[in-house]
Design a protein around this motif. Structure first.
Motif: not given
Length: 270
Positions: A147-176
């Motif tokens: 999941r971390r690798w996917q965010d590195y390759k395509k920033f913001g692509s894993v912001n939403t929890d795949p099992f609980f779609p209602g949970n997400s993170v703002p992820n305004t900057e890579k790594g934070y």
């Protein structure tokens, strides 16, 4: 004669104009040099007077111009190195805090041996399969790292929890990612200052963890005990006097699995 005077006047005018142009260019050049010097002087370097590579432009927190081998000259590589440094720094801070806490509050167990079956909590039976634990940890860590690798390759692509779609993170900057990973709301303040504090403490923790590990292998003691021993006899217990020591056995058996235990410190296992 009049023509000579006019020619002289014209030449003088041109010379004056040229002089102003040269002076203007010189002033601009001086201003440019002053600006460069000012920027260089403002940046904190790893060593006084050191020159910073052009690609280390203070866009990254904790940038002190240190890259003697030029690994970060490739922008793609530099991005990955920062993400790798962040994750290692965070694990190191957790590890160092755990080691110190365990030695202070659980002195009956040596932190280096805390994972052996005889030191595990009582609710874990003697027939506990350590191999199954390793397999479970491998799968879980593999999932997180992918999941971390996917965010590195395509920033913001894993912001939403795949099992609980209602949970997400703002992820305004890579790594934070923020959100649930920032329960105290530190990101609402000066983000760059907090990032710098984190990476500086993380770098210190990485060095400390290596030191704790070498101490454990060379002396068979935790960092607090090693520190007390050094204070009691600074000339008899230090890095030079302990050079080449290693109290670790060549291997240990945990849950039916033989695990080699080589020393990082120069020495021969018992």
């Amino acid at each position: 004669m009049a023509s000579v005077v006019r020619a002289s006047s014209l030449f003088a005018a041109k010379s004056a104009f040229a002089g102003k142009t040269v002076q203007a260019k010189a002033t601009k050049a001086q201003a440019a040099r002053s600006a460069v010097v000012a920027v260089t002087a403002e940046k904190k370097m790893f060593f006084p007077g050191a020159l910073s590579p052009a690609y280390l432009n203070e866009s990254l927190a904790g940038d002190y111009g240190w890259d003697p081998l030029g690994f970060g000259s490739d922008p793609v590589a530099l991005d990955w190195y920062r993400q790798a440094e962040l994750v290692h720094a965070r694990w190191a801070m957790l590890g160092v805090a755990g080691i110190l806490g365990q030695e202070v509050f659980g002195r009956d167990v040596f932190w280096y041996e805390a994972g052996l079956p005889e030191n595990l909590p009582s609710f874990i039976g003697a027939d506990f399969n350590l191999g199954s634990l390793f397999a479970f940890e491998f799968l879980m860590m593999h999932y997180v790292e992918v999941r971390r690798w996917q965010d590195y390759k395509k920033f913001g692509s894993v912001n939403t929890d795949p099992f609980f779609p209602g949970n997400s993170v703002p992820n305004t900057e890579k790594g934070y990612p923020g959100g649930i990973f920032d329960p105290f709301g530190f990101a609402k303040g000066d983000m760059k200052v907090m990032q710098t504090k984190e990476i500086k403490n993380g770098r210190l923790a990485m060095v400390a963890f290596v030191g704790f590990t070498i101490q454990a292998q060379a002396l068979g003691e935790g960092p607090v005990a090693s520190w007390k021993e050094h204070l009691a006899n600074p000339f008899g217990s230090n890095i030079l006097t302990n050079l080449g020591q290693c109290v670790l056995p060549a291997s240990v058996n945990a849950g039916g699995i033989t695990i080699p235990t080589p020393c990082l410190w120069p020495g021969v296992g018992l």
